[in-house]
Design a protein around this motif. Structure first.
Motif, short mmCIF file in Angstrom:
data_model
loop_
_atom_site.label_atom_id
_atom_site.label_comp_id
_atom_site.label_asym_id
_atom_site.label_seq_id
_atom_site.Cartn_x
_atom_site.Cartn_y
_atom_site.Cartn_z
N ALA A 349 7.31 37.50 -1.60
CA ALA A 349 5.97 37.41 -1.00
C ALA A 349 5.84 36.17 -0.11
O ALA A 349 5.15 36.21 0.91
CB ALA A 349 4.91 37.38 -2.09
N VAL A 350 6.50 35.08 -0.49
CA VAL A 350 6.43 33.84 0.30
C VAL A 350 6.85 34.09 1.75
O VAL A 350 6.17 33.67 2.69
CB VAL A 350 7.32 32.75 -0.34
N VAL A 382 8.92 28.37 -5.71
CA VAL A 382 7.99 29.10 -4.84
C VAL A 382 7.32 28.16 -3.84
O VAL A 382 7.21 28.46 -2.65
CB VAL A 382 6.93 29.85 -5.69
N PHE A 383 6.88 26.99 -4.32
CA PHE A 383 6.23 26.00 -3.45
C PHE A 383 7.18 25.54 -2.35
O PHE A 383 6.81 25.51 -1.16
CB PHE A 383 5.78 24.81 -4.30
N PRO A 401 0.63 21.51 -3.69
CA PRO A 401 1.42 22.15 -4.77
C PRO A 401 0.59 23.17 -5.54
O PRO A 401 -0.64 23.17 -5.50
CB PRO A 401 1.82 20.96 -5.66
N ILE A 402 1.30 24.02 -6.27
CA ILE A 402 0.63 25.05 -7.08
C ILE A 402 -0.23 24.38 -8.15
O ILE A 402 0.21 23.48 -8.86
CB ILE A 402 1.66 25.98 -7.74
N ILE A 408 -2.11 28.23 -4.62
CA ILE A 408 -1.67 27.29 -3.60
C ILE A 408 -2.76 27.22 -2.54
O ILE A 408 -3.21 28.24 -2.02
CB ILE A 408 -0.34 27.71 -2.95
N GLN A 409 -3.21 26.00 -2.27
CA GLN A 409 -4.21 25.79 -1.22
C GLN A 409 -3.51 25.17 -0.01
O GLN A 409 -2.71 24.25 -0.16
CB GLN A 409 -5.31 24.85 -1.72
N MET A 410 -3.81 25.68 1.16
CA MET A 410 -3.20 25.17 2.38
C MET A 410 -4.18 25.27 3.54
O MET A 410 -5.18 26.01 3.47
CB MET A 410 -1.91 25.92 2.71
N THR A 411 -3.93 24.52 4.57
CA THR A 411 -4.70 24.62 5.80
C THR A 411 -3.75 24.84 6.96
O THR A 411 -2.59 24.42 6.91
CB THR A 411 -5.53 23.35 6.06
N ARG A 412 -4.24 25.50 7.98
CA ARG A 412 -3.46 25.73 9.20
C ARG A 412 -4.38 25.54 10.39
O ARG A 412 -5.50 26.06 10.41
CB ARG A 412 -2.87 27.14 9.21
#
Length: 514
Positions: A349-350, A382-383, A401-402, A408-412
């Motif tokens: 999935a990653v 996974v991270f 990090p998870i 998992i929180q991220m910004t783009r």
């Protein structure tokens, strides 16, 4: 990795696909509207100053007012403070070809100015679009201007000279910095781009003269043009693709339109004649995107659910505040144990998530719900796999990090509408909610509404107009509702289907005589 650009041109739209080893990784669509105006320079007029937000709304001639934050307001007197700080050019200046970035102010200095001290309603100003309108939000603008060329980026509101970090040789960096310092005529700032590495000074001088003249023309237009008005338009999506991608990484450019092909060759003649051999005119009988099997991948990028090869799936949901991505094992049952099955699904999935984020151009806050893993070592795998998969993405990302909840929180970084917003529109039935009232619930709503209104009815019978599917249900499974109503109110109810009615729509009429 073999990289190509495909340009598909029609009267209605232009599509540019960026391929890596035959797989589409980025898609740009231009329909000649205001959906992508990033980089355009306007003469605008301040509509409203908002002290509470330290921002202003500015009319630049688009359908929605543009948004200008206080840190993006250029002040002449501020230049003396700028000289006190040394900055390095951002890598993203290279990747996004210096389009203004509202998330990264041009100078890392604390400014204590208030928006009401800098701007007033009705004031005219020069501004460049940093972010195109997204959804209900207007364009984000900045009065720090940047004009990109092949070798240099002119920053007329700065006097800083920066060199792209991708040029790693310190001797070459110093040579280029000194060359620009010696060649520049005024106090304009410049960023030296990767493409100029190893090039002679005369090419720098030629482009510097071109960019300086371009800025002077824009300045003259600003003096005489009404507000609001467009002073400088960014290159078309086709020429931007040539400028941003062909000169750095793409080995082949395929175009299916002779006029666009000629325009690209003319552009290359002026700026990059050595790259003309990389451009090919497509003359096949089938559409170019079909020839490269891209339409299926594009359609897949518009779906809510994406299936993985193992049988698992990834669900992508856009909300007002963030994008939620959920990973499920789906049909995949594994071979050995549960933890191994989960890890394999998450790792697969990653790659798909990183690919879909880039292809769909998803920006802002993204929350990914991976399948829960018990082992910390598997969570780390996974991270790290996600961070590695995002390396190819030119847009700036930040991944946490998870968490203990398996998220998992991220910004783009987001500069334009995601692909789904460009190519899709909200369902006219559910208006983007994703749900509509069930047919059975609509029948019960009609039942209650007739009972409510029956007290004031004097007619001899009632006419009920509904969607054909509701009419069929009321004549069939829910016929007992009509029978109960007729007995309760003592009037006949006649049902008429109407194909123009929404599933939730209905009308009740009284009939007073036969």
């Amino acid at each position: 990795m073999y990289k190509q650009l495909l340009i598909n041109v029609s009267d209605q739209e232009t599509r540019v696909a960026h391929l890596e080893d035959g797989t589409i990784c980025e898609l740009y669509v231009d329909r000649g509207d205001d959906s992508d105006v990033t980089g355009n320079i306007y003469k605008g007029r301040v509509l409203r100053v908002l002290p509470g937000m330290q921002a202003a709304f500015v009319d630049i001639g688009l359908n929605q007012a543009a948004f200008l934050y206080v840190d993006d307001v250029y002040i002449n007197d501020f230049k003396e403070y700028e000289r006190m700080f040394e900055i390095e050019s951002e890598e993203e200046e290279e990747d996004s070809e210096t389009k203004s970035n509202p998330d990264d102010p041009p100078f890392e200095v604390k400014r204590n100015f208030l928006i009401e001290e800098l701007l007033s309603e009705g004031q005219e100003l020069l501004a460049q679009v940093a972010k195109s309108p997204i959804g209900t939000k207007g364009a984000r603008i900045s009065s720090y201007i940047s004009l990109p060329g092949r070798f240099l980026v002119l920053m007329p509101t700065s006097d800083h000279i920066g060199v792209s970090r991708r040029i790693e040789d310190e001797v070459e960096r110093e040579r280029l910095r000194k060359a620009v310092q010696d060649l520049r005529r005024g106090n304009y700032g410049y960023i030296v781009r990767t493409a100029v590495e190893g090039e002679p000074e005369d090419k720098l001088a030629s482009e510097m003269l071109f960019l300086d003249n371009l800025w002077e023309n824009i300045s003259k237009k600003f003096e005489n043009a009404p507000s609001p008005s467009l002073l400088h338009q960014e290159l078309s999506v086709s020429l931007r693709a040539v400028r941003d991608l062909l000169i750095h990484e793409v080995e082949k450019l395929v175009i299916d339109s002779k006029p666009t092909y000629d325009a690209v060759l003319s552009f290359l003649d002026t700026y990059m004649p050595d790259l003309k051999d990389h451009v090919v005119l497509y003359e096949g009988s089938e559409p170019v995107f079909d020839a490269y099997n891209l339409e299926g991948d594009i359609s897949r990028a518009l779906k809510r659910k994406v299936w993985l090869k193992s049988g698992g799936d990834v669900t992508i949901e856009h909300t007002e505040a963030l994008v939620a991505i959920d990973v499920n094992t789906g049909r995949y049952v594994g071979k050995h144990n549960l933890e191994e099955t989960i890890l394999k699904t998450n790792l697969e999935a990653v790659k798909e998530i990183a690919y879909q984020i880039r292809l769909r151009d998803i920006g802002g806050i993204i929350v990914i719900d991976f399948i829960d893993m018990e082992k910390k070592s598997n969570q780390e795998k996974v991270f790290n796999a996600l961070k590695e998969a995002l390396v190819k993405d030119k847009s700036k990302t930040h991944v946490l990090p998870i968490s203990d909840m398996g998220l998992i929180q991220m910004t783009r970084k987001r500069t334009r509408e995601p692909l789904t917003r460009i190519l899709c529109e909200p369902c006219y039935y559910c208006e983007g909610e994703g749900y509509i009232i069930s047919k059975q619930s609509t029948c019960y709503t009609i039942f209650r509404e007739i009972l409510r209104e029956s007290r004031d009815m004097n007619g001899i019978r009632l006419t009920l107009r509904v969607n054909p599917q509701i009419a069929e249900l009321l004549h069939g499974e829910e016929n007992h509702l009509i029978a109960a109503l007729e007995q309760t109110i003592g009037k006949q109810i006649v049902i008429y289907p109407n194909t123009t009615y929404h599933l939730e729509e209905f009308d009740i009429f009284e009939i007073y005589k036969d």
